[in-house]
Write a protein that holds these residues in place. Structure first.
Motif, PDB file in Angstrom:
ATOM      1  N   TYR A 122      93.630  63.023  47.199  1.00 11.08           N
ATOM      2  CA  TYR A 122      93.145  62.144  48.135  1.00 11.08           C
ATOM      3  C   TYR A 122      94.393  61.732  48.869  1.00 11.08           C
ATOM      4  O   TYR A 122      95.199  61.404  48.289  1.00 11.08           O
ATOM      5  N   ALA A 123      94.186  61.555  50.199  1.00 12.86           N
ATOM      6  CA  ALA A 123      95.130  61.143  51.158  1.00 12.86           C
ATOM      7  C   ALA A 123      94.286  59.739  52.075  1.00 12.86           C
ATOM      8  O   ALA A 123      93.292  59.968  52.225  1.00 12.86           O
ATOM      9  N   TYR A 138      90.211  63.375  52.646  1.00 17.19           N
ATOM     10  CA  TYR A 138      90.938  62.140  53.346  1.00 17.19           C
ATOM     11  C   TYR A 138      89.915  60.814  53.407  1.00 17.19           C
ATOM     12  O   TYR A 138      88.579  60.945  53.693  1.00 17.19           O
ATOM     13  N   ILE A 139      90.381  59.761  53.078  1.00 22.25           N
ATOM     14  CA  ILE A 139      89.692  58.423  53.181  1.00 22.25           C
ATOM     15  C   ILE A 139      90.530  57.490  54.418  1.00 22.25           C
ATOM     16  O   ILE A 139      91.560  57.664  54.459  1.00 22.25           O
ATOM     17  N   ARG A 140      89.725  57.124  55.074  1.00 21.50           N
ATOM     18  CA  ARG A 140      90.079  56.362  56.307  1.00 21.50           C
ATOM     19  C   ARG A 140      91.003  55.240  56.030  1.00 21.50           C
ATOM     20  O   ARG A 140      91.046  54.492  54.748  1.00 21.50           O
ATOM     21  N   GLY A 141      92.102  55.260  56.746  1.00 28.06           N
ATOM     22  CA  GLY A 141      93.105  54.430  56.414  1.00 28.06           C
ATOM     23  C   GLY A 141      93.031  53.161  57.141  1.00 28.06           C
ATOM     24  O   GLY A 141      92.098  52.488  57.675  1.00 28.06           O
ATOM     25  N   LEU A 142      94.298  52.049  57.122  1.00 27.41           N
ATOM     26  CA  LEU A 142      94.397  50.850  57.610  1.00 27.41           C
ATOM     27  C   LEU A 142      95.455  51.024  58.743  1.00 27.41           C
ATOM     28  O   LEU A 142      96.364  51.162  58.624  1.00 27.41           O
ATOM     29  N   ALA A 188      86.224  54.902  47.074  1.00 30.26           N
ATOM     30  CA  ALA A 188      85.986  56.065  47.625  1.00 30.26           C
ATOM     31  C   ALA A 188      86.697  57.302  46.703  1.00 30.26           C
ATOM     32  O   ALA A 188      85.736  58.316  46.659  1.00 30.26           O
ATOM     33  N   VAL A 189      87.465  57.116  46.124  1.00 33.80           N
ATOM     34  CA  VAL A 189      88.160  57.912  45.006  1.00 33.80           C
ATOM     35  C   VAL A 189      87.146  58.214  43.896  1.00 33.80           C
ATOM     36  O   VAL A 189      87.065  59.196  43.507  1.00 33.80           O
ATOM     37  N   LYS A 190      86.720  57.078  43.440  1.00 31.17           N
ATOM     38  CA  LYS A 190      85.859  56.980  42.296  1.00 31.17           C
ATOM     39  C   LYS A 190      84.533  57.777  42.375  1.00 31.17           C
ATOM     40  O   LYS A 190      84.158  58.694  41.798  1.00 31.17           O
ATOM     41  N   GLU A 191      84.142  57.575  43.717  1.00 21.79           N
ATOM     42  CA  GLU A 191      82.849  58.074  44.103  1.00 21.79           C
ATOM     43  C   GLU A 191      82.817  59.405  44.930  1.00 21.79           C
ATOM     44  O   GLU A 191      82.077  60.152  45.172  1.00 21.79           O
TER      45      GLU A 191
END
Length: 257
Positions: free
Chosen positions: A95-96, A125-129, A155-158
């Motif tokens: 994941y990134a 990809y998971i939305r960043g800050l 989000a990583v867990k799910e």
């Protein structure tokens, strides 16, 4: 969880953005954050990318950390990602996400660049800050940073992320042929400069440029900045804001003028 932090700031450990990462490291001690100062050490990484490759491949997730210059991530981050692809770094299935600091002037274009490249590398990809440069000094900014990381962990867990769903495109180049009528002859009186840094004559980008020049009704010339001995990427020192001169003495300021 082991997180590889790719610090794209040329200021290294003094990066403002990295301070947010260090804050999260204190708030979430059960996770390991290992920073690679890619922006500061990009020249060394060009010679030997093995340590960076090992860090990314042995980490569970990858966090890109950088400051946003006008519209974009630092050039050092661009180069790092290119090196990761050239060296065949295997990140598929990881994941990134990303953290950036800026004054919110088109920072979404920098975030989209990181997202698209993460997808190219086979990552989820998971939305960043996207933080303001002074957010970490306020309780509100600190809370937003913590909430971002909590959402990332959830989000990583799910397994809730954006993934590349389409296979890589295969481009077939067809030579452009344009009838040379009286109305389509190149016109004079215009100086059209096409700026590029591509060094591969057979690349899709150079083919696109060739096709564009055929269709362009004006004379044009190409300036390839890869041919110039640039001393390095922007250091974010703001020296140019005072003197209008870059700290590098490579002559590039005269080239662009």
């Amino acid at each position: 969880m082991k997180i590889a932090v790719i610090n794209g700031s040329p200021k290294g450990k003094y990066s403002i953005t990295l301070q947010t990462v260090l804050y999260l490291q204190r708030k979430f001690p059960e996770h390991t954050f290992e920073a690679l100062h890619a922006g500061q050490k990009i020249k060394a990484l060009e010679k030997d990318f093995s340590a960076a490759k090992q860090l990314m491949e042995t980490s569970d997730e990858v966090l890109f950390s950088y400051t946003v210059y006008t519209f974009l991530a630092p050039s050092q981050m661009h180069r790092f990602i290119a090196l990761a692809k050239e060296n065949g770094v295997c990140l598929r299935g990881k994941y990134a996400t990303q953290i950036s600091t800026s004054k919110h002037f088109y920072d979404m274009t920098a975030h989209k660049y990181i997202e698209e490249n993460a997808l190219d590398l086979g990552m989820g990809y998971i939305r960043g800050l996207s933080a303001d440069m002074e957010d970490l000094l306020t309780e509100k900014g600190q809370k937003e940073a913590e909430q971002f990381f909590e959402r990332f962990l959830w989000a990583v867990k799910e397994d809730i992320c954006v993934r590349q769903t389409l296979p890589p495109k295969e481009y077939k180049y067809v030579e452009a042929t344009v009838p040379q009528t009286a109305n389509e002859k190149h016109l004079t009186g215009k100086d059209i400069v096409i700026l590029t840094d591509d060094t591969d004559p057979s690349s899709n980008l150079n083919r696109m440029i060739a096709r564009f020049r055929i269709r362009l009704p004006f004379e044009s010339r190409i300036v390839n900045i890869a041919e110039y001995p640039l001393a390095g990427g922007c250091l974010g020192c703001f020296r140019c804001a005072v003197s209008e001169k870059c700290v590098y003495k490579d002559g590039f300021d005269k080239i662009i003028l």
